[in-house]
Enzyme design. Structure first.
Site, PDB file in Angstrom:
ATOM      1  CE  LYS A   1     -12.172   4.642   9.396  1.00  0.00           C
ATOM      2  NZ  LYS A   1     -11.047   3.546   8.952  1.00  0.00           N
TER       3      LYS A   1
ATOM      4  CG  HIS B   1     -12.176   8.547  10.769  1.00  0.00           C
ATOM      5  ND1 HIS B   1     -12.699   7.982  11.938  1.00  0.00           N
ATOM      6  CD2 HIS B   1     -10.811   8.030  10.606  1.00  0.00           C
ATOM      7  CE1 HIS B   1     -11.868   7.465  12.644  1.00  0.00           C
ATOM      8  NE2 HIS B   1     -10.536   7.543  11.830  1.00  0.00           N
ATOM      9  CG  HIS B   2     -10.340  10.628   5.615  1.00  0.00           C
ATOM     10  ND1 HIS B   2     -10.510  10.069   4.726  1.00  0.00           N
ATOM     11  CD2 HIS B   2      -9.416  10.016   6.469  1.00  0.00           C
ATOM     12  CE1 HIS B   2      -9.731   8.856   4.699  1.00  0.00           C
ATOM     13  NE2 HIS B   2      -9.358   8.822   5.828  1.00  0.00           N
TER      14      HIS B   2
ATOM     15  CE  LYS C   1      -6.941   8.481   1.690  1.00  0.00           C
ATOM     16  NZ  LYS C   1      -7.480   7.608   0.703  1.00  0.00           N
TER      17      LYS C   1
ATOM     18  CB  THR D   1      -9.087  -0.493   9.954  1.00  0.00           C
ATOM     19  OG1 THR D   1      -9.304   0.103   8.701  1.00  0.00           O
ATOM     20  CG2 THR D   1      -8.181   0.144  10.695  1.00  0.00           C
TER      21      THR D   1
ATOM     22  N   GLY E   1     -11.697   1.297  13.223  1.00  0.00           N
ATOM     23  CA  GLY E   1     -11.093   0.090  14.151  1.00  0.00           C
ATOM     24  C   GLY E   1     -11.005   0.672  15.422  1.00  0.00           C
TER      25      GLY E   1
ATOM     26  N   PRO F   1      -4.998  -1.096  14.973  1.00  0.00           N
ATOM     27  CG  PRO F   1      -7.175  -1.431  16.580  1.00  0.00           C
ATOM     28  CD  PRO F   1      -5.847  -1.951  16.380  1.00  0.00           C
ATOM     29  CG  ASN F   2      -5.407   5.341  16.349  1.00  0.00           C
ATOM     30  OD1 ASN F   2      -4.348   5.741  16.011  1.00  0.00           O
ATOM     31  ND2 ASN F   2      -6.625   5.756  16.372  1.00  0.00           N
TER      32      ASN F   2
ATOM     33  N   GLY G   1       0.835  -1.337   0.170  1.00  0.00           N
ATOM     34  CA  GLY G   1       0.026   0.117   0.057  1.00  0.00           C
ATOM     35  C   GLY G   1       0.911   1.217   0.025  1.00  0.00           C
TER      36      GLY G   1
ATOM     37  CB  CYS H   1       1.475   4.527  -4.157  1.00  0.00           C
ATOM     38  SG  CYS H   1       2.964   3.734  -5.010  1.00  0.00           S
TER      39      CYS H   1
HETATM   40  N1  LIG Z   1      -3.587   1.717  11.965  1.00  0.00           N
HETATM   41  C1  LIG Z   1      -3.760   3.050  12.060  1.00  0.00           C
HETATM   42  O1  LIG Z   1      -3.111   3.754  12.874  1.00  0.00           O
HETATM   43  C2  LIG Z   1      -4.309   3.536  10.826  1.00  0.00           C
HETATM   44  C3  LIG Z   1      -4.426   4.770  10.417  1.00  0.00           C
HETATM   45  C4  LIG Z   1      -4.895   5.365   9.124  1.00  0.00           C
HETATM   46  C5  LIG Z   1      -5.587   4.503   8.341  1.00  0.00           C
HETATM   47  N2  LIG Z   1      -5.493   3.270   8.689  1.00  0.00           N
HETATM   48  C6  LIG Z   1      -6.041   2.141   7.643  1.00  0.00           C
HETATM   49  O2  LIG Z   1      -5.076   1.972   6.617  1.00  0.00           O
HETATM   50  C7  LIG Z   1      -5.514   1.392   5.528  1.00  0.00           C
HETATM   51  C8  LIG Z   1      -4.913   2.412   4.224  1.00  0.00           C
HETATM   52  O3  LIG Z   1      -5.527   3.760   4.383  1.00  0.00           O
HETATM   53  P1  LIG Z   1      -5.188   4.730   3.348  1.00  0.00           P
HETATM   54  O4  LIG Z   1      -6.101   5.827   3.635  1.00  0.00           O
HETATM   55  O5  LIG Z   1      -3.863   5.062   2.953  1.00  0.00           O
HETATM   56  O6  LIG Z   1      -5.857   4.049   1.786  1.00  0.00           O
HETATM   57  P2  LIG Z   1      -5.505   4.381   0.573  1.00  0.00           P
HETATM   58  O7  LIG Z   1      -6.925   3.923  -0.093  1.00  0.00           O
HETATM   59  O8  LIG Z   1      -5.169   5.816   0.338  1.00  0.00           O
HETATM   60  O9  LIG Z   1      -4.481   3.527   0.138  1.00  0.00           O
HETATM   61  C9  LIG Z   1      -4.387   1.903  -0.074  1.00  0.00           C
HETATM   62  C10 LIG Z   1      -3.451   1.618  -0.926  1.00  0.00           C
HETATM   63  O10 LIG Z   1      -3.376   0.145  -0.775  1.00  0.00           O
HETATM   64  C11 LIG Z   1      -3.200  -0.103  -2.409  1.00  0.00           C
HETATM   65  N3  LIG Z   1      -3.388  -1.319  -2.523  1.00  0.00           N
HETATM   66  C12 LIG Z   1      -4.553  -1.987  -2.841  1.00  0.00           C
HETATM   67  N4  LIG Z   1      -4.276  -3.477  -2.927  1.00  0.00           N
HETATM   68  C13 LIG Z   1      -2.985  -3.610  -2.727  1.00  0.00           C
HETATM   69  C14 LIG Z   1      -2.290  -4.744  -2.578  1.00  0.00           C
HETATM   70  N5  LIG Z   1      -2.972  -6.267  -2.803  1.00  0.00           N
HETATM   71  N6  LIG Z   1      -0.927  -4.877  -2.208  1.00  0.00           N
HETATM   72  C15 LIG Z   1      -0.338  -3.567  -2.083  1.00  0.00           C
HETATM   73  N7  LIG Z   1      -1.121  -2.506  -2.233  1.00  0.00           N
HETATM   74  C16 LIG Z   1      -2.391  -2.661  -2.417  1.00  0.00           C
HETATM   75  C17 LIG Z   1      -3.899   0.763  -3.156  1.00  0.00           C
HETATM   76  O11 LIG Z   1      -3.499   0.820  -4.595  1.00  0.00           O
HETATM   77  C18 LIG Z   1      -3.451   2.357  -2.484  1.00  0.00           C
HETATM   78  O12 LIG Z   1      -2.641   2.825  -2.798  1.00  0.00           O
HETATM   79  C19 LIG Z   1      -6.872   1.507   5.757  1.00  0.00           C
HETATM   80  O13 LIG Z   1      -7.270   0.215   6.113  1.00  0.00           O
HETATM   81  C20 LIG Z   1      -7.191   2.657   6.862  1.00  0.00           C
HETATM   82  O14 LIG Z   1      -8.429   2.230   7.630  1.00  0.00           O
HETATM   83  C21 LIG Z   1      -4.753   2.780   9.706  1.00  0.00           C
END
Ligand SMILES: NC(=O)c1ccc[n+]([C@@H]2O[C@H](COP(=O)([O-])OP(=O)(O)OC[C@H]3O[C@@H](n4cnc5c(N)ncnc54)[C@H](O)[C@@H]3O)[C@@H](O)[C@H]2O)c1
EC number: 1.17.1.8
Length: 268
Positions: free
Chosen positions: A155, A151-152, A12, A97, A161, A122-123, A8, A10
């Site tokens: 999501k 959240h934004h 956010k 999450t 989570g 989860p955080n 993931g 690339c």
């Molecule tokens: N635990 C924490 O503290 C925390 C904080 C923020 C977000 N999150 C979670 O993190 C996750 C990602 O959030 P985000 O806002 O970056 O989402 P996002 O959609 O911006 O990014 C997800 C990325 O994963 C990529 N992706 C999809 N399938 C893939 C695969 N098989 N292999 C590799 N990459 C793949 C997508 O192309 C995308 O670039 C969400 O589940 C979010 O809820 C967790």
């Protein structure tokens, strides 16, 4: 050097975490994986001149060995990624999450079977973790509690989570002390007005542009309320927690849930 790969990369979160991994003196980012950006230059995507790394479409394309895999994707992708990494006997730090309890149970078994370690948190924001720890103390005296998470609007899952984890921990604490939550609502004139319920705890999810990640836990008592609120103001708040998890997971074996598993500062 802890050799790390990032699923993931690339997204956010991936862009923020990727940059932090490159900047960390004891961590080396050896693989940036994101199928939707396959073949692109990662240094251009995150704006750094410290590395030269082509984004890979999958783990199968990775030529380098690594110590820890980090995942910030989506629940479906993470499920596959985690299984592969644990079956390779490698360590994993997961921020994604929306994973179900069945998936989590499967990861527990895989981590033990393959003598490796996984942390699912989860955080990763330390303030949010401490918010939950504080709430656990408060609920013993104020069992009437509701959670609002904000959240934004991009999501994908609701509730967050963190809200689920908070409710689980508070509910468990209430059961331990035989406490109940009073709710006189008989009719929801608009379905969902009282939010979602985890055991007896209502969770309300707000999704709006402009927000990052916020949560308020409101406790009600006779003639008073007590609120504990955490605001993640930018995604950088997750960086220290993720780095701490990577540095800690390489010393561990087994399954860990929540960043609090790795908080070991002695009480003063
Ligand atoms: N635990 C924490 O503290 C925390 C904080 C923020 C977000 N999150 C979670 O993190 C996750 C990602 O959030 P985000 O806002 O970056 O989402 P996002 O959609 O911006 O990014 C997800 C990325 O994963 C990529 N992706 C999809 N399938 C893939 C695969 N098989 N292999 C590799 N990459 C793949 C997508 O192309 C995308 O670039 C969400 O589940 C979010 O809820 C967790």
């Amino acid at each position: 050097m802890i050799k790390t790969i990032l699923f993931g990369a690339c997204g956010k979160m991936g862009r923020v975490i990727g940059k932090a991994l490159i900047d960390a003196v004891d961590i080396e980012l050896v693989g940036a994986i994101d199928p939707y950006f396959k073949g692109e230059k990662y240094e251009k995507i995150i704006g750094t001149d410290k590395i030269s790394l082509e984004v890979l479409g999958s783990i199968e394309e990775l030529k380098e060995d690594f110590d820890v895999a980090v995942d910030f994707t989506n629940a479906e992708a993470a499920y596959q990624n985690i299984k592969k990494i644990l079956q390779m006997g490698k360590r994993m730090v997961v921020g994604t999450t929306g994973l179900t309890q069945e998936m989590i149970n499967e990861f527990k078994d895989l981590a033990v079977k393959n003598n490796t370690a996984i942390l699912i948190a989860p955080n990763f924001a330390l303030g949010a973790v401490l918010m939950i720890q504080l709430a656990k103390q408060v609920v013993k005296y104020f069992p009437d509690v509701e959670i609002i998470e904000l959240h934004h609007n991009e999501k994908a899952d609701a509730p967050s989570g963190t809200a689920i984890l908070t409710a689980e921990i508070l509910s468990e604490e209430m059961k331990k002390h035989n406490l109940t939550h009073k709710d006189a609502t008989k009719v929801e004139k608009l379905p969902g007005s009282r939010g979602g319920k985890l055991d007896s705890i209502n969770i309300h999810s707000v999704r709006l542009p402009g927000l990052v990640a916020h949560q308020e836990i409101i406790f009600g008592g006779l003639g008073q309320t007590l609120s504990i609120r955490h605001d993640a103001l930018s995604r950088e708040c997750y960086i220290p927690g993720v780095l701490m998890a990577i540095r800690e997971i390489i010393k561990r074996e087994g399954f860990f849930y929540g960043l609090e598993s790795f908080l070991n500062r002695e009480e003063a």
